[in-house]
Design a protein around this motif. Structure first.
Motif, PDB file in Angstrom:
ATOM      1  N   VAL A   1       9.030  29.919 -94.593  1.00  0.00           N
ATOM      2  CA  VAL A   1       8.123  28.959 -95.233  1.00  0.00           C
ATOM      3  C   VAL A   1       8.695  28.526 -96.581  1.00  0.00           C
ATOM      4  O   VAL A   1       9.139  29.376 -97.371  1.00  0.00           O
ATOM      5  N   VAL A   2       8.678  27.230 -96.834  1.00  0.00           N
ATOM      6  CA  VAL A   2       9.000  26.732 -98.179  1.00  0.00           C
ATOM      7  C   VAL A   2       7.689  26.461 -98.910  1.00  0.00           C
ATOM      8  O   VAL A   2       6.653  26.203 -98.292  1.00  0.00           O
ATOM      9  N   HIS A   3       7.761  26.547-100.230  1.00  0.00           N
ATOM     10  CA  HIS A   3       6.544  26.345-101.016  1.00  0.00           C
ATOM     11  C   HIS A   3       6.836  25.391-102.166  1.00  0.00           C
ATOM     12  O   HIS A   3       7.994  25.170-102.540  1.00  0.00           O
ATOM     13  N   GLY A   4       5.784  24.854-102.722  1.00  0.00           N
ATOM     14  CA  GLY A   4       5.890  23.957-103.869  1.00  0.00           C
ATOM     15  C   GLY A   4       4.530  23.883-104.554  1.00  0.00           C
ATOM     16  O   GLY A   4       3.681  24.763-104.368  1.00  0.00           O
ATOM     17  N   ARG A   5       4.310  22.817-105.292  1.00  0.00           N
ATOM     18  CA  ARG A   5       3.017  22.699-105.996  1.00  0.00           C
ATOM     19  C   ARG A   5       2.748  21.241-106.279  1.00  0.00           C
ATOM     20  O   ARG A   5       3.673  20.476-106.606  1.00  0.00           O
ATOM     21  N   LEU A  12       6.235  19.954-107.688  1.00  0.00           N
ATOM     22  CA  LEU A  12       7.288  20.956-107.533  1.00  0.00           C
ATOM     23  C   LEU A  12       7.708  20.888-106.069  1.00  0.00           C
ATOM     24  O   LEU A  12       6.929  21.205-105.165  1.00  0.00           O
ATOM     25  N   ALA A  13       8.937  20.404-105.848  1.00  0.00           N
ATOM     26  CA  ALA A  13       9.391  20.119-104.485  1.00  0.00           C
ATOM     27  C   ALA A  13       9.467  21.404-103.657  1.00  0.00           C
ATOM     28  O   ALA A  13       9.744  22.489-104.183  1.00  0.00           O
ATOM     29  N   GLY A  19      10.158  19.598-115.125  1.00  0.00           N
ATOM     30  CA  GLY A  19      11.220  20.382-114.511  1.00  0.00           C
ATOM     31  C   GLY A  19      10.910  20.747-113.066  1.00  0.00           C
ATOM     32  O   GLY A  19       9.869  20.391-112.523  1.00  0.00           O
ATOM     33  N   GLN A  20      11.843  21.455-112.460  1.00  0.00           N
ATOM     34  CA  GLN A  20      11.635  21.949-111.098  1.00  0.00           C
ATOM     35  C   GLN A  20      11.605  23.477-111.133  1.00  0.00           C
ATOM     36  O   GLN A  20      12.397  24.164-110.477  1.00  0.00           O
ATOM     37  N   ASP A  53      18.749  27.557-109.895  1.00  0.00           N
ATOM     38  CA  ASP A  53      17.743  26.674-110.478  1.00  0.00           C
ATOM     39  C   ASP A  53      17.623  26.896-111.986  1.00  0.00           C
ATOM     40  O   ASP A  53      18.248  27.792-112.562  1.00  0.00           O
ATOM     41  N   ASP A  54      16.807  26.064-112.606  1.00  0.00           N
ATOM     42  CA  ASP A  54      16.731  26.045-114.071  1.00  0.00           C
ATOM     43  C   ASP A  54      16.138  27.316-114.669  1.00  0.00           C
ATOM     44  O   ASP A  54      16.151  27.489-115.888  1.00  0.00           O
TER      45      ASP A  54
END
Ligand SMILES: [Fe+2]
Length: 323
Positions: A272-276, A138-139, A128-129, A195-196
């Motif tokens: 700032v964008v974040h993800g993983r 994770l985008a 999932g996201q 989002d989900d």
């Protein structure tokens, strides 16, 4: 990925942890409404422990808080299995940090309205996201980008990260976009869908508002970006091309932050964008385990048009708001 070092602020744990411990002895867990009511007062003399990040970088790591790994028990297999007692001191310490910066808040539709969220990999969510995923990247995204009431700051506290999985972060102010792209992306062309993590909001029949991807804030360029939940096919070719260039620039300036137990990553959610990065979940009680707190900065302005958005019916829980 770029190798800019993430700024670090060392934190002396004594005052914060002793204050959190005292609050837990009185109120037991971070979910106690009486504790939440006392939070601003309890944080008032803690000083500048967790200031907003510098505008040029948009993030830093607070380092120095203790984690008693044995005392945590097993990483829960799902956020709803987390024991509020086991991590009460950490949860309250996170809330105190948040309260020195602004107002911690939650959402009706997320993790039962708690102010401190548990981020753990969960079976069935691997692809999932959301923060419960693992085997996919994770985008990069702004937290709760679909909502006008999204956090100004996000705190991610690390209890456990045995494989040193990197949280990614990219500051829009480090990107190199030309003026025409900034102008194009500053027009309200596309919606961002819930989002989900928000079941109820995803079922909303309300017309999705179109929102700008970029805007100029008081401290510089800001963004509202969540490509996994943005119907890009609804835009014309010029907009899609500019959006693609923004995504590639964010990828170019992205840094990886490998949090260790006791670290708290403070992110400016407008800059700032974040993800993983992807990882293999263990599901044996030793998995990566983060705590997340959303923070509102009462004095920070966003584009006035956001005030007319419906937020897909999703309401914040903002108990420290002045009444
Ligand atoms: Fe996120």
């Amino acid at each position: 990925m770029c190798s800019n070092p993430t700024p670090v602020r060392e934190i002396g744990p004594d005052t914060l942890i002793s204050r959190a411990t005292a609050l837990v002895s009185t109120y037991e867990t971070a979910s106690n409404p009486e504790l939440i009511q006392h939070l601003p007062e309890a944080a008032a003399d803690l000083g500048d422990l967790c200031p907003p990040p510098a505008p040029a970088t948009g993030l830093y790591v607070l380092r120095g808080l203790p984690v008693d790994d044995a005392g945590l028990g097993a990483t829960p297999p799902h956020w709803s299995d987390a024991s509020p007692e086991r991590t009460a001191v950490w949860d309250v310490a996170m809330l105190l940090l948040a309260a020195t910066a602004g107002r911690p808040f939650g959402w009706e539709g997320q993790q039962d309205g708690r102010l401190v969220h548990d981020i753990v990999p969960s079976r069935g969510h691997e692809h999932g996201q959301t923060g419960a995923s693992s085997t996919v990247t994770l985008a990069a995204h702004n937290e709760d980008a679909f909502h006008h009431g999204r956090a100004h700051l996000m705190l991610l506290g690390c209890l456990r990260n045995p494989d040193r999985v990197a949280t990614s972060a990219a500051a829009v102010r480090h990107t190199d976009l030309d003026g025409a792209d900034i102008e194009t992306l500053s027009a309200p062309v596309l919606p961002i869908l819930p989002d989900d993590a928000y079941d109820e909001a995803r079922g909303s029949a309300l017309e999705p508002p179109r929102v700008p991807t970029l805007w100029q804030g008081e401290d510089g360029l800001c963004l509202r970006f969540d490509p996994a939940y943005t119907p890009l096919e609804q835009a014309g070719p010029g907009y899609r091309a500019a959006y693609g260039r923004l995504g590639r620039e964010l990828e170019r300036v992205r840094t990886g932050v490998r949090l260790d137990p006791g670290d708290v990553l403070v992110i400016d959610n407008d800059a700032v964008v974040h993800g993983r990065e992807p990882f293999r979940a263990r599901y044996d009680g030793t998995d990566r385990w983060l705590k997340r707190v959303n923070v509102r900065l009462p004095d920070r302005a966003r584009p006035p048009a956001e005030a007319t958005e419906h937020g897909y019916g999703q309401r914040p829980i903002d108990p420290c708001q002045e009444r």
